[in-house]
Enzyme design. Structure first.
Site, PDB file in Angstrom:
ATOM      1  N   LYS A 251      39.914  28.337  19.667  1.00  0.00           N
ATOM      2  CA  LYS A 251      38.878  27.293  19.553  1.00  0.00           C
ATOM      3  C   LYS A 251      37.522  27.997  19.435  1.00  0.00           C
ATOM      4  O   LYS A 251      37.316  28.737  18.482  1.00  0.00           O
ATOM      5  CB  LYS A 251      38.967  26.344  20.747  1.00  0.00           C
ATOM      6  CG  LYS A 251      40.351  25.711  20.933  1.00  0.00           C
ATOM      7  CD  LYS A 251      40.329  24.711  22.062  1.00  0.00           C
ATOM      8  CE  LYS A 251      41.682  24.434  22.652  1.00  0.00           C
ATOM      9  NZ  LYS A 251      42.473  23.451  21.950  1.00  0.00           N
TER      10      LYS A 251
ATOM     11  N   THR B  73      42.647  29.093  25.532  1.00  0.00           N
ATOM     12  CA  THR B  73      43.215  29.327  24.216  1.00  0.00           C
ATOM     13  C   THR B  73      42.356  30.407  23.560  1.00  0.00           C
ATOM     14  O   THR B  73      41.251  30.695  24.029  1.00  0.00           O
ATOM     15  CB  THR B  73      43.147  28.066  23.328  1.00  0.00           C
ATOM     16  OG1 THR B  73      41.789  27.612  23.290  1.00  0.00           O
ATOM     17  CG2 THR B  73      44.032  26.961  23.861  1.00  0.00           C
TER      18      THR B  73
ATOM     19  N   ASP C 127      40.730  25.889  33.316  1.00  0.00           N
ATOM     20  CA  ASP C 127      41.213  25.948  31.936  1.00  0.00           C
ATOM     21  C   ASP C 127      39.977  25.923  31.033  1.00  0.00           C
ATOM     22  O   ASP C 127      39.376  24.878  30.816  1.00  0.00           O
ATOM     23  CB  ASP C 127      42.115  24.731  31.698  1.00  0.00           C
ATOM     24  CG  ASP C 127      42.593  24.639  30.261  1.00  0.00           C
ATOM     25  OD1 ASP C 127      42.139  25.435  29.420  1.00  0.00           O
ATOM     26  OD2 ASP C 127      43.423  23.747  29.979  1.00  0.00           O
TER      27      ASP C 127
ATOM     28  N   GLU D  57      60.541  41.016  25.203  1.00  0.00           N
ATOM     29  CA  GLU D  57      60.503  40.280  26.484  1.00  0.00           C
ATOM     30  C   GLU D  57      60.166  41.226  27.616  1.00  0.00           C
ATOM     31  O   GLU D  57      60.575  42.387  27.616  1.00  0.00           O
ATOM     32  CB  GLU D  57      61.873  39.654  26.762  1.00  0.00           C
ATOM     33  CG  GLU D  57      62.045  38.306  26.134  1.00  0.00           C
ATOM     34  CD  GLU D  57      63.368  37.669  26.536  1.00  0.00           C
ATOM     35  OE1 GLU D  57      64.026  38.170  27.464  1.00  0.00           O
ATOM     36  OE2 GLU D  57      63.732  36.684  25.893  1.00  0.00           O
TER      37      GLU D  57
HETATM   38  N1  PLP Z   1      43.740  23.131  27.497  1.00  0.00           N
HETATM   39  C1  PLP Z   1      42.702  22.469  26.977  1.00  0.00           C
HETATM   40  C2  PLP Z   1      41.496  22.218  27.843  1.00  0.00           C
HETATM   41  C3  PLP Z   1      42.744  22.029  25.657  1.00  0.00           C
HETATM   42  O1  PLP Z   1      41.720  21.341  25.149  1.00  0.00           O
HETATM   43  C4  PLP Z   1      43.899  22.295  24.890  1.00  0.00           C
HETATM   44  C5  PLP Z   1      44.045  21.868  23.476  1.00  0.00           C
HETATM   45  O2  PLP Z   1      43.478  21.030  22.933  1.00  0.00           O
HETATM   46  C6  PLP Z   1      44.956  22.982  25.478  1.00  0.00           C
HETATM   47  C7  PLP Z   1      44.844  23.390  26.782  1.00  0.00           C
HETATM   48  C8  PLP Z   1      46.232  23.235  24.746  1.00  0.00           C
HETATM   49  O3  PLP Z   1      46.131  24.247  23.833  1.00  0.00           O
HETATM   50  P1  PLP Z   1      47.329  24.515  22.795  1.00  0.00           P
HETATM   51  O4  PLP Z   1      47.271  23.437  21.790  1.00  0.00           O
HETATM   52  O5  PLP Z   1      47.035  25.870  22.262  1.00  0.00           O
HETATM   53  O6  PLP Z   1      48.611  24.510  23.583  1.00  0.00           O
END
Ligand code: PLP
Length: 491
Positions: A288, A285, A256, A81
């Site tokens: 993907k 992430t 994002d 942590e």
């Molecule tokens: N943000 C976006 C744009 C996503 O498409 C996704 C997942 O599908 C996420 C966040 C969430 O990712 P995680 O499943 O790793 O929490």
């Protein structure tokens, strides 16, 4: 063209460790088998299933054996942590190295001033970003000061009063049916509870983002946070324009890029289409299109970095050091020229898939694609997304149903199927194979009939014409055999 580490053939990087990786997995599975055979069996079966199906889920991929092997070590046993050089536990010198290397690769790959490698997933990365933006921009009282109960016990009225006490913070993100993610302010998600949220959509005629409307919504609503990014929008976004809008209304721009990080890393999205220089905070992430382990990253401009760095333990549990190590390996792979070639093929293949559908008379949301996603409207086949998804799965085509703008079937049954090209491109599929995939999908959907239930049409029931599943399985088996998954692994 350099091949990549997952599809490694004899001439490719990664081929040199294919036999070693194979031996390592055989040994690992033997060990697992001796403790819990059902887990060893499910793990073997998962590989067989993935090898035998057309994986078209836009958010999935295949990580390299190097990335996968990195996750299976004793780094998992260490608590750490805190942040690099400032931990709440002793003995974190090796985790410091791991986290520093992951962050360094992320900074270099994306050209970001600061990177945080700890988030366990994309949703966690978004929570860290929300926290960091609130902590940087809002003088908010803590829960204890508010006299609040445990968050799980908060009623709607409590949430309303909490929001008021936090200063009525506003968040503007893309709506779910236009392709946004539930963490972008969707009501049932915490982001829709903690913020006053509003969403922007797409043009009803074209399905494209309407920047003028977005700007007008931002001027009227004056959000603290403008969220860019999507899960199911098949087009590129102009992030320079989003930043202009954010600046005009005093918002923080958070992007994002969970879905398209691989296209940013692979330099397919450059200039105004690369969010990193424009966003104050960028989240992603790693599993993907980026093709790493399951996990998240936050990139930030310097004014937000201190708050992001406090993500653990403010928002996150102890870092998963073994996964941070795998992120470092995946990011190192993504810095290779072969990754740029891969990312370009992902985008080219999506175009081929889209053209394959259009040439066979199907309707696509926005009429096509210029990223890695193709969103097929299945209403013209007389089906719901749920029926189409199930029929395709019967034929070995793995996809997911997805809402389309103004979806007549709602968010559960839906009217769309989302396709993505990252996984099969990793396997080696090219334009010709993706055209054939379109042909097979249309064949399945043309041979699927919705079943009438006694009280009107059921949105889940269907029948697939005899012989269809067998015909599609046989056709895809040929393509899958020609593009084997983890060819060096004999399991
Ligand atoms: N943000 C976006 C744009 C996503 O498409 C996704 C997942 O599908 C996420 C966040 C969430 O990712 P995680 O499943 O790793 O929490």
């Amino acid at each position: 063209m350099t091949a990549d580490p997952v599809t490694a053939s004899s001439a490719a990087p990664g081929a040199e460790y294919a036999d070693t990786a194979s031996a390592a997995y055989q040994a690992a599975l033997q060990v697992i088998e001796s403790v819990e055979p059902r887990i060893a069996a499910a793990t073997r079966k998962e590989l067989a299933d993935q090898r035998d199906s057309l994986k078209l889920i836009a958010s999935e991929n295949y990580a390299s054996p190097a990335v996968l092997l990195t996750m299976g070590t004793w780094l998992s046993d260490k608590y750490a942590e805190g942040t690099i050089g400032h931990r709440f536990y002793a003995g974190c010198q090796n985790v410091d190295v791991v986290e520093s290397v992951a962050a360094e690769h992320a900074r270099e790959l994306f050209g970001a001033p600061y990177a945080y490698a700890q988030p366990h997933s994309g949703i966690d990365a978004n929570l860290v970003a929300f926290w960091a933006i609130l902590a940087t921009r809002v003088e908010a009282p803590g829960l204890a000061e508010l006299g609040a109960k445990h968050v799980n016990d908060l009623s709607e009225a409590d949430w309303e009063s909490l929001r008021n006490k936090l200063g009525n913070q506003r968040l503007l993100g893309m709506s779910l049916d236009a392709g946004g993610h539930l963490t972008h302010g969707f009501r049932p998600n915490i982001s829709g509870k903690m913020f006053h949220q509003r969403s922007y959509g797409t043009d009803p005629e074209t399905g494209l983002l309407d920047y003028d409307k977005l700007a007008a919504a931002a001027r009227e609503f004056k959000p603290l946070i403008l969220v860019g990014g999507y899960s199911a929008y098949p087009r590129r976004v102009n992030f320079a324009k989003l930043r202009e809008i954010a600046d005009e209304v005093g918002a923080t721009l958070m992007v994002d890029m969970a879905h398209f990080a691989g296209l940013v890393a692979g330099k397919v999205f450059t200039g105004d289409e690369n969010p990193v220089p424009f966003a104050h905070v960028t989240t992603t992430t790693t599993h993907k299109s980026l093709r790493g382990p399951r996990g998240g990253l936050v990139l930030a401009q310097p004014e937000y970095s201190d708050a992001v760095d406090k993500g653990c333990p403010m928002v996150l549990g102890g870092p998963l050091s073994h996964v941070m190590a795998a992120k470092a390996v995946a990011l190192a792979e993504a810095r290779q020229p072969s990754f740029q070639a891969y990312a370009q093929r992902v985008a080219d293949n999506a175009k081929s898939l889209a053209e394959g559908f259009l040439n066979r008379g199907a309707r696509l949301v926005t009429g096509g694609t210029d990223n890695h996603i193709v969103l097929l409207d299945v209403t013209s086949f007389g089906l719901t997304g749920r029926q189409a998804e199930s029929a395709l799965l019967d034929a070995g085509v793995v996809t997911n149903r997805n809402s389309i703008p103004a979806d007549p079937n709602g968010a559960w049954y839906t009217s769309g199927i989302r396709f993505g090209t990252p996984a099969l491109t990793t396997r080696g599929f090219g334009a010709a194979e993706f055209d054939r995939v379109a042909e097979l999908v249309v064949d399945v959907l043309n041979n699927t009939q919705p079943t009438q239930a006694s009280s009107g049409p059921s949105k889940a029931k269907y029948t697939l014409a005899d012989g269809t599943a067998e015909r599609i399985h046989a056709a895809s088996a040929e393509m899958l055999a020609a593009n084997p998954l983890y060819p060096g692994l004999t399991l």
